[in-house]
Scaffold this motif. Structure first.
Motif, PDB file in Angstrom:
ATOM      1  N   SER A  34       0.846  -1.193   0.000  1.00  0.00           N
ATOM      2  CA  SER A  34       0.000   0.000   0.000  1.00  0.00           C
ATOM      3  C   SER A  34       0.881   1.243   0.000  1.00  0.00           C
ATOM      4  O   SER A  34       2.033   1.212   0.442  1.00  0.00           O
ATOM      5  N   PHE A  35       0.305   2.333  -0.520  1.00  0.00           N
ATOM      6  CA  PHE A  35       0.975   3.633  -0.537  1.00  0.00           C
ATOM      7  C   PHE A  35       0.050   4.649   0.124  1.00  0.00           C
ATOM      8  O   PHE A  35      -1.143   4.684  -0.170  1.00  0.00           O
ATOM      9  N   TYR A  36       0.618   5.484   1.005  1.00  0.00           N
ATOM     10  CA  TYR A  36      -0.126   6.545   1.676  1.00  0.00           C
ATOM     11  C   TYR A  36       0.681   7.826   1.486  1.00  0.00           C
ATOM     12  O   TYR A  36       1.878   7.852   1.757  1.00  0.00           O
ATOM     13  N   ALA A  37       0.032   8.877   1.001  1.00  0.00           N
ATOM     14  CA  ALA A  37       0.756  10.114   0.716  1.00  0.00           C
ATOM     15  C   ALA A  37       0.001  11.314   1.267  1.00  0.00           C
ATOM     16  O   ALA A  37      -1.216  11.414   1.100  1.00  0.00           O
ATOM     17  N   GLU A  38       0.734  12.217   1.938  1.00  0.00           N
ATOM     18  CA  GLU A  38       0.146  13.437   2.480  1.00  0.00           C
ATOM     19  C   GLU A  38       0.609  14.681   1.735  1.00  0.00           C
ATOM     20  O   GLU A  38      -0.193  15.510   1.336  1.00  0.00           O
ATOM     21  N   ASN A  39       1.935  14.839   1.586  1.00  0.00           N
ATOM     22  CA  ASN A  39       2.477  16.052   0.989  1.00  0.00           C
ATOM     23  C   ASN A  39       3.873  15.754   0.451  1.00  0.00           C
ATOM     24  O   ASN A  39       4.678  15.144   1.137  1.00  0.00           O
ATOM     25  N   GLY A  40       4.154  16.172  -0.784  1.00  0.00           N
ATOM     26  CA  GLY A  40       5.489  15.973  -1.326  1.00  0.00           C
ATOM     27  C   GLY A  40       5.469  15.567  -2.784  1.00  0.00           C
ATOM     28  O   GLY A  40       4.492  15.793  -3.507  1.00  0.00           O
ATOM     29  N   THR A  41       6.560  14.927  -3.207  1.00  0.00           N
ATOM     30  CA  THR A  41       6.749  14.539  -4.602  1.00  0.00           C
ATOM     31  C   THR A  41       7.155  13.077  -4.668  1.00  0.00           C
ATOM     32  O   THR A  41       8.039  12.639  -3.923  1.00  0.00           O
ATOM     33  N   ILE A  42       6.505  12.332  -5.558  1.00  0.00           N
ATOM     34  CA  ILE A  42       6.894  10.950  -5.815  1.00  0.00           C
ATOM     35  C   ILE A  42       7.180  10.830  -7.309  1.00  0.00           C
ATOM     36  O   ILE A  42       6.258  10.803  -8.121  1.00  0.00           O
ATOM     37  N   SER A  43       8.475  10.782  -7.652  1.00  0.00           N
ATOM     38  CA  SER A  43       8.864  10.621  -9.048  1.00  0.00           C
ATOM     39  C   SER A  43       9.360   9.214  -9.329  1.00  0.00           C
ATOM     40  O   SER A  43       9.573   8.850 -10.482  1.00  0.00           O
ATOM     41  N   ALA A  44       9.532   8.410  -8.283  1.00  0.00           N
ATOM     42  CA  ALA A  44       9.911   7.010  -8.471  1.00  0.00           C
ATOM     43  C   ALA A  44       8.752   6.260  -9.119  1.00  0.00           C
ATOM     44  O   ALA A  44       7.592   6.664  -9.011  1.00  0.00           O
ATOM     45  N   ASN A  45       9.065   5.157  -9.787  1.00  0.00           N
ATOM     46  CA  ASN A  45       8.043   4.299 -10.372  1.00  0.00           C
ATOM     47  C   ASN A  45       7.473   3.408  -9.278  1.00  0.00           C
ATOM     48  O   ASN A  45       8.216   2.680  -8.617  1.00  0.00           O
ATOM     49  N   LEU A  46       6.162   3.481  -9.060  1.00  0.00           N
ATOM     50  CA  LEU A  46       5.500   2.705  -8.013  1.00  0.00           C
ATOM     51  C   LEU A  46       4.820   1.487  -8.614  1.00  0.00           C
ATOM     52  O   LEU A  46       4.169   1.590  -9.659  1.00  0.00           O
ATOM     53  N   GLY A  47       4.959   0.341  -7.959  1.00  0.00           N
ATOM     54  CA  GLY A  47       4.349  -0.891  -8.441  1.00  0.00           C
ATOM     55  C   GLY A  47       3.815  -1.708  -7.293  1.00  0.00           C
ATOM     56  O   GLY A  47       3.737  -1.255  -6.151  1.00  0.00           O
ATOM     57  N   GLY A  48       3.452  -2.950  -7.577  1.00  0.00           N
ATOM     58  CA  GLY A  48       2.950  -3.857  -6.558  1.00  0.00           C
ATOM     59  C   GLY A  48       1.449  -3.987  -6.587  1.00  0.00           C
ATOM     60  O   GLY A  48       0.759  -3.407  -7.431  1.00  0.00           O
ATOM     61  N   SER A  49       0.940  -4.752  -5.620  1.00  0.00           N
ATOM     62  CA  SER A  49      -0.498  -5.049  -5.582  1.00  0.00           C
ATOM     63  C   SER A  49      -1.311  -3.984  -4.868  1.00  0.00           C
ATOM     64  O   SER A  49      -2.525  -3.955  -4.972  1.00  0.00           O
ATOM     65  N   GLY A  50      -0.665  -3.109  -4.139  1.00  0.00           N
ATOM     66  CA  GLY A  50      -1.364  -2.126  -3.327  1.00  0.00           C
ATOM     67  C   GLY A  50      -1.924  -0.965  -4.116  1.00  0.00           C
ATOM     68  O   GLY A  50      -1.640  -0.781  -5.297  1.00  0.00           O
ATOM     69  N   GLY A  51      -2.723  -0.157  -3.412  1.00  0.00           N
ATOM     70  CA  GLY A  51      -3.271   1.067  -3.962  1.00  0.00           C
ATOM     71  C   GLY A  51      -2.655   2.267  -3.282  1.00  0.00           C
ATOM     72  O   GLY A  51      -1.763   2.136  -2.440  1.00  0.00           O
ATOM     73  N   LEU A  52      -3.146   3.449  -3.644  1.00  0.00           N
ATOM     74  CA  LEU A  52      -2.633   4.692  -3.082  1.00  0.00           C
ATOM     75  C   LEU A  52      -3.772   5.443  -2.404  1.00  0.00           C
ATOM     76  O   LEU A  52      -4.861   5.562  -2.974  1.00  0.00           O
ATOM     77  N   VAL A  53      -3.518   5.941  -1.194  1.00  0.00           N
ATOM     78  CA  VAL A  53      -4.507   6.721  -0.453  1.00  0.00           C
ATOM     79  C   VAL A  53      -3.922   8.099  -0.164  1.00  0.00           C
ATOM     80  O   VAL A  53      -2.800   8.217   0.308  1.00  0.00           O
ATOM     81  N   LYS A  54      -4.712   9.126  -0.449  1.00  0.00           N
ATOM     82  CA  LYS A  54      -4.383  10.524  -0.104  1.00  0.00           C
ATOM     83  C   LYS A  54      -5.591  11.052   0.640  1.00  0.00           C
ATOM     84  O   LYS A  54      -6.630  11.308   0.047  1.00  0.00           O
ATOM     85  N   SER A  55      -5.480  11.206   1.983  1.00  0.00           N
ATOM     86  CA  SER A  55      -6.660  11.550   2.768  1.00  0.00           C
ATOM     87  C   SER A  55      -6.526  12.850   3.555  1.00  0.00           C
ATOM     88  O   SER A  55      -7.444  13.218   4.273  1.00  0.00           O
ATOM     89  N   THR A  56      -5.411  13.552   3.424  1.00  0.00           N
ATOM     90  CA  THR A  56      -5.204  14.781   4.185  1.00  0.00           C
ATOM     91  C   THR A  56      -4.976  15.949   3.237  1.00  0.00           C
ATOM     92  O   THR A  56      -4.807  15.770   2.033  1.00  0.00           O
ATOM     93  N   GLY A  57      -4.933  17.171   3.796  1.00  0.00           N
ATOM     94  CA  GLY A  57      -4.587  18.342   3.007  1.00  0.00           C
ATOM     95  C   GLY A  57      -3.177  18.215   2.461  1.00  0.00           C
ATOM     96  O   GLY A  57      -2.466  17.246   2.733  1.00  0.00           O
ATOM     97  N   GLY A  58      -2.737  19.193   1.718  1.00  0.00           N
ATOM     98  CA  GLY A  58      -1.418  19.140   1.105  1.00  0.00           C
ATOM     99  C   GLY A  58      -1.511  18.681  -0.331  1.00  0.00           C
ATOM    100  O   GLY A  58      -2.566  18.259  -0.814  1.00  0.00           O
ATOM    101  N   THR A  59      -0.384  18.767  -1.019  1.00  0.00           N
ATOM    102  CA  THR A  59      -0.319  18.403  -2.436  1.00  0.00           C
ATOM    103  C   THR A  59       0.752  17.345  -2.643  1.00  0.00           C
ATOM    104  O   THR A  59       1.845  17.449  -2.107  1.00  0.00           O
ATOM    105  N   VAL A  60       0.412  16.342  -3.430  1.00  0.00           N
ATOM    106  CA  VAL A  60       1.373  15.306  -3.813  1.00  0.00           C
ATOM    107  C   VAL A  60       1.463  15.288  -5.328  1.00  0.00           C
ATOM    108  O   VAL A  60       0.451  15.132  -6.015  1.00  0.00           O
TER     109      VAL A  60
END
Length: 189
Positions: A34-60
């Motif tokens: 799983s991936f959880y993101a609040e604020n920042g930058t993700i330029s890496a390639n993300l893979g796997g079986s999980g999903g991504l959750v963004k549940s707070t303020g801020g920008t990703v």
């Protein structure tokens, strides 16, 4: 706050959480349950079986060529797309109060939108380049699209159970339907 650089490595881990920082890489892939993101930058390639959750303020900013299989749930703040593959291989849902800035990209993942993105628009294009949503968006209430700088084209949007409202803001053009639209037409109510 910090930086994780996976470089050209392929790493498989459990859960990944970005609270405020950077996850970067070159040709490697970071696979997770799983991936959880609040604020920042993700330029890496993300893979796997999980999903991504963004549940707070801020920008990703998501700019990798992502292939994670799980769903993306945007429940708060802003996800800014930096590539057409930013939202992985699964579906994406934008909940009330959250926003996706298409940033001049094309995406096929967004299938459910509701709300006005906290006044910003649930779906926004802050780039001068046109943006395209090449998926069918189901909606049961209302959502707002903000063509703040560039144009937005949505292949198809439809009701999933009752009346709903699509509000367009901003000086850019909102187009419903593309040359590849199905025989079901573009706006179904």
């Amino acid at each position: 706050t910090g930086t994780l650089n996976i470089g050209a490595n392929n790493d498989t881990v459990g859960a990944v959480a970005l609270t405020n920082g950077v996850i970067t890489g070159t040709s490697g892939k970071l696979s997770a349950s799983s991936f959880y993101a609040e604020n920042g930058t993700i330029s890496a390639n993300l893979g796997g079986s999980g999903g991504l959750v963004k549940s707070t303020g801020g920008t990703v900013l998501l700019s990798g060529t992502n292939s994670y299989a799980g769903a993306s749930l945007i429940g708060g703040g802003i996800i800014q797309l930096g590539s057409s593959y930013a939202l992985g291989a699964g579906t994406a849902t934008i909940n009330p109060g959250a926003s996706v800035d298409l940033n001049g990209q094309s995406t096929t993942n967004i299938v459910n939108i509701s709300g006005d993105g906290g006044g910003n628009g649930a779906l926004v294009n802050n780039s001068a380049a046109p943006a395209f949503v090449n998926s069918e968006i189901g909606n049961g209430t209302a959502y707002t699209v903000n063509a703040a700088v560039g144009d937005i084209t949505i292949q198809r949007t439809f009701s999933v159970g009752g009346p709903w409202t699509l509000t367009k803001n901003g000086p850019g053009t909102l187009t419903l339907g593309t040359t590849n639209t199905t025989s079901h037409n573009n706006l179904l109510v």
